[in-house]
Scaffold this motif. Structure first.
Motif, PDB file in Angstrom:
ATOM      1  N   GLU A  13      54.561  20.918  42.228  1.00 35.27           N
ATOM      2  CA  GLU A  13      55.590  21.889  42.623  1.00 35.27           C
ATOM      3  C   GLU A  13      56.949  21.440  42.121  1.00 35.27           C
ATOM      4  OE1 GLU A  13      54.830  24.552  44.220  1.00 35.27           O
ATOM      5  OE2 GLU A  13      52.803  24.066  44.923  1.00 35.27           O
ATOM      6  N   TRP A  14      57.664  22.342  41.448  1.00 31.35           N
ATOM      7  CA  TRP A  14      59.019  22.057  40.984  1.00 31.35           C
ATOM      8  C   TRP A  14      59.918  21.646  42.155  1.00 31.35           C
ATOM      9  CZ3 TRP A  14      62.565  20.632  37.844  1.00 31.35           C
ATOM     10  CH2 TRP A  14      63.893  21.001  38.032  1.00 31.35           C
ATOM     11  N   GLU A  15      59.835  22.370  43.273  1.00 31.43           N
ATOM     12  CA  GLU A  15      60.716  22.091  44.419  1.00 31.43           C
ATOM     13  C   GLU A  15      60.468  20.675  44.951  1.00 31.43           C
ATOM     14  OE1 GLU A  15      58.829  24.801  44.138  1.00 31.43           O
ATOM     15  OE2 GLU A  15      60.454  26.227  43.692  1.00 31.43           O
ATOM     16  N   ARG A  16      59.231  20.249  44.874  1.00 32.84           N
ATOM     17  CA  ARG A  16      58.902  18.901  45.365  1.00 32.84           C
ATOM     18  C   ARG A  16      59.541  17.834  44.463  1.00 32.84           C
ATOM     19  NH1 ARG A  16      55.177  17.018  49.708  1.00 32.84           N
ATOM     20  NH2 ARG A  16      55.552  14.802  49.479  1.00 32.84           N
ATOM     21  N   PHE A  17      59.515  18.079  43.156  1.00 31.57           N
ATOM     22  CA  PHE A  17      60.154  17.151  42.204  1.00 31.57           C
ATOM     23  C   PHE A  17      61.640  17.039  42.568  1.00 31.57           C
ATOM     24  CE2 PHE A  17      60.856  16.481  37.286  1.00 31.57           C
ATOM     25  CZ  PHE A  17      61.292  15.194  37.518  1.00 31.57           C
ATOM     26  N   ARG A  18      62.285  18.190  42.748  1.00 26.97           N
ATOM     27  CA  ARG A  18      63.719  18.175  43.087  1.00 26.97           C
ATOM     28  C   ARG A  18      63.962  17.444  44.406  1.00 26.97           C
ATOM     29  NH1 ARG A  18      67.700  17.761  40.693  1.00 26.97           N
ATOM     30  NH2 ARG A  18      69.077  18.834  42.115  1.00 26.97           N
ATOM     31  N   ALA A  19      63.102  17.710  45.390  1.00 25.86           N
ATOM     32  CA  ALA A  19      63.304  17.113  46.712  1.00 25.86           C
ATOM     33  C   ALA A  19      63.055  15.607  46.672  1.00 25.86           C
ATOM     34  CB  ALA A  19      62.383  17.782  47.732  1.00 25.86           C
ATOM     35  N   GLU A  20      62.084  15.181  45.868  1.00 22.72           N
ATOM     36  CA  GLU A  20      61.755  13.744  45.846  1.00 22.72           C
ATOM     37  C   GLU A  20      62.710  12.939  44.973  1.00 22.72           C
ATOM     38  OE1 GLU A  20      57.731  12.621  45.116  1.00 22.72           O
ATOM     39  OE2 GLU A  20      57.012  13.646  46.907  1.00 22.72           O
ATOM     40  N   CYS A  21      63.356  13.591  44.007  1.00 24.15           N
ATOM     41  CA  CYS A  21      64.297  12.885  43.120  1.00 24.15           C
ATOM     42  C   CYS A  21      65.627  13.639  43.157  1.00 24.15           C
ATOM     43  CB  CYS A  21      63.735  12.824  41.701  1.00 24.15           C
ATOM     44  SG  CYS A  21      62.119  12.050  41.596  1.00 24.15           S
ATOM     45  N   PRO A  22      66.292  13.683  44.319  1.00 25.42           N
ATOM     46  CA  PRO A  22      67.429  14.590  44.501  1.00 25.42           C
ATOM     47  C   PRO A  22      68.661  14.231  43.685  1.00 25.42           C
ATOM     48  CG  PRO A  22      67.185  13.135  46.401  1.00 25.42           C
ATOM     49  CD  PRO A  22      65.994  12.896  45.525  1.00 25.42           C
ATOM     50  N   GLY A  23      68.766  12.973  43.240  1.00 27.64           N
ATOM     51  CA  GLY A  23      69.968  12.577  42.487  1.00 27.64           C
ATOM     52  C   GLY A  23      69.830  12.804  40.992  1.00 27.64           C
ATOM     53  N   GLY A  24      68.674  13.307  40.558  1.00 30.80           N
ATOM     54  CA  GLY A  24      68.440  13.459  39.121  1.00 30.80           C
ATOM     55  C   GLY A  24      69.105  14.707  38.550  1.00 30.80           C
ATOM     56  N   ASP A  25      69.229  14.714  37.222  1.00 29.57           N
ATOM     57  CA  ASP A  25      69.842  15.847  36.525  1.00 29.57           C
ATOM     58  C   ASP A  25      68.824  17.000  36.489  1.00 29.57           C
ATOM     59  OD1 ASP A  25      72.011  16.624  34.271  1.00 29.57           O
ATOM     60  OD2 ASP A  25      70.006  17.293  33.672  1.00 29.57           O
ATOM     61  N   GLU A  26      69.238  18.149  37.018  1.00 31.75           N
ATOM     62  CA  GLU A  26      68.286  19.261  37.182  1.00 31.75           C
ATOM     63  C   GLU A  26      67.755  19.761  35.831  1.00 31.75           C
ATOM     64  OE1 GLU A  26      69.545  22.087  40.055  1.00 31.75           O
ATOM     65  OE2 GLU A  26      67.842  23.417  39.643  1.00 31.75           O
ATOM     66  N   GLU A  27      68.603  19.801  34.817  1.00 33.58           N
ATOM     67  CA  GLU A  27      68.160  20.329  33.506  1.00 33.58           C
ATOM     68  C   GLU A  27      67.133  19.409  32.845  1.00 33.58           C
ATOM     69  OE1 GLU A  27      71.327  21.253  30.871  1.00 33.58           O
ATOM     70  OE2 GLU A  27      71.688  23.171  31.874  1.00 33.58           O
ATOM     71  N   LEU A  28      67.380  18.100  32.954  1.00 31.64           N
ATOM     72  CA  LEU A  28      66.411  17.161  32.362  1.00 31.64           C
ATOM     73  C   LEU A  28      65.088  17.205  33.117  1.00 31.64           C
ATOM     74  CD1 LEU A  28      68.220  13.781  31.574  1.00 31.64           C
ATOM     75  CD2 LEU A  28      67.485  15.561  29.976  1.00 31.64           C
ATOM     76  N   GLN A  29      65.199  17.283  34.439  1.00 32.91           N
ATOM     77  CA  GLN A  29      63.973  17.362  35.239  1.00 32.91           C
ATOM     78  C   GLN A  29      63.187  18.615  34.873  1.00 32.91           C
ATOM     79  OE1 GLN A  29      65.494  17.168  39.259  1.00 32.91           O
ATOM     80  NE2 GLN A  29      65.334  14.932  39.317  1.00 32.91           N
ATOM     81  N   ARG A  30      63.893  19.734  34.719  1.00 36.38           N
ATOM     82  CA  ARG A  30      63.252  21.006  34.388  1.00 36.38           C
ATOM     83  C   ARG A  30      62.545  20.898  33.031  1.00 36.38           C
ATOM     84  NH1 ARG A  30      61.482  25.648  36.810  1.00 36.38           N
ATOM     85  NH2 ARG A  30      63.326  25.939  38.070  1.00 36.38           N
TER      86      ARG A  30
END
Ligand SMILES: Cc1cc2nc3c(=O)[nH]c(=O)nc-3n(C[C@H](O)[C@H](O)[C@H](O)COP(=O)(O)OP(=O)(O)OC[C@H]3O[C@@H](n4cnc5c(N)ncnc54)[C@H](O)[C@@H]3O)c2cc1C
Length: 290
Positions: A13-30
């Motif tokens: 789940e994308w939302e889980r990635f964001r929630a588990e790594c909240p300090g990361g850059d959203e564009e790179l994560q995406r």
């Protein structure tokens, strides 16, 4: 990569990635989250045969490869040059595996990585004006038996003390620091305990017995078992700032991939191999078009 378990994965789940790594850059994560599946397809188009077609964790998806076969396949045309010369002409792609050796030395932590990733790529880029991402002191790590345990490369996986969720955690001077919650990957525990701590459990297990056999200090305490442990750096989470073409911010003619790049898993844990695969391909494409 050669030393790793070689599971190349992303969160389901994308939302889980964001929630588990909240300090990361959203564009790179995406970028990594969206491109990983195609990038794994590219690996298979080269002839890479997975040993698992998916991960064993319901929160993640990906493939597992035999690290030796995959490294041999990918490195067949690579010539290595070390140390980096001063006069390299652009375009140049940095992929030196971050700076786990330096971070472990500076913070008195154990090392669970190759002994050469000192941060040469980072220094090279910084000298040319590169910017870094927040979280330069963060690392992905495992809790390992503390010295006098002897940990060789082949012990990196079996000696990881991965039962922290069931353990009570104490500092060296026996102050309890057991957290109320521990993440599935236990990377948060590695950050918490730092150079040395004690894990206390009611019963022994396979990993404690492996630690004991490697020479770790395992003692009885109030009818429980106490294992002397320390956090070991596997890779650094901070690093160079790049855009989604893997171009290093502030340093023309430089690209970076893998864990030389920071800001992907900040605040949590994600696959370093996925970061290497997707950013490596993004950099190659960008360089080819530049
Ligand atoms: C035991 C263990 C298990 C792991 N399991 C997993 C897993 O299952 N899944 C996962 O996603 N990640 C895992 N990892 C982490 C993963 O291996 C790394 O995140 C990943 O390899 C990073 O890729 P990279 O290309 O950035 O760096 P690396 O794979 O470390 O490659 C960098 C290379 O650059 C070389 N180098 C350094 N400096 C120089 C220089 N000046 N000149 C030339 N070469 C240089 C290094 O020697 C190294 O060979 C594991 C790591 C370990 C140690």
């Amino acid at each position: 990569m050669l030393l790793s378990s070689c599971v190349i994965w992303r969160h389901v789940e994308w939302e889980r990635f964001r929630a588990e790594c909240p300090g990361g850059d959203e564009e790179l994560q995406r970028l990594i989250w969206e491109r990983l599946d195609d990038s794994l397809g590219w690996l298979e188009s080269l002839g890479a045969e997975p040993v698992w077609r998916d991960t064993e964790n319901p929160l993640t998806t990906g493939r597992r490869y035999d690290p030796r076969s995959l490294t041999r396949l990918l490195a067949r045309d690579v010539e290595l040059e070390t140390p980096l010369p001063d006069d390299v002409e652009p375009p140049l792609l940095l992929a030196t595996g971050g700076f786990p050796v330096r971070l472990a030395r500076e913070r008195g932590l154990l090392l669970r990585a190759n002994p050469w990733s000192e941060g040469d790529g980072l220094d090279f880029a910084l000298a040319r004006g590169a910017a870094t991402m927040p979280g330069m002191d963060e690392f992905y790590g495992r809790v390992m038996p503390a010295p006098p345990a002897r940990i060789k490369e082949e012990g990196f996986v079996p000696l990881a003390q991965l039962y922290g969720r069931e353990a009570r955690v104490f500092t060296e001077d026996w102050r309890e620091i057991t957290p109320s919650e521990v993440a599935w990957h236990e990377n948060d525990l590695a950050q918490l305990i730092g150079p040395r701590a004690w894990y206390v459990v009611e019963e022994t297990n396979e990993r404690i017995e492996a630690a004991r056999a490697a020479g770790a200090t395992v003692v009885g305490r109030d009818e429980n078992i106490a294992v002397h442990v320390g956090a070991a750096v596997t890779h650094t989470i901070g690093g160079l700032q790049v855009d989604t073409d893997a171009r290093v911010a502030g340093a023309d003619g430089l690209w970076a991939a893998g864990v030389d790049v920071g800001g992907v898993a900040t605040g949590g844990y994600a696959s370093g191999l996925a970061q290497a695969l997707v950013l490596g391909l993004a950099a190659a494409q960008s360089i080819a078009e530049s």
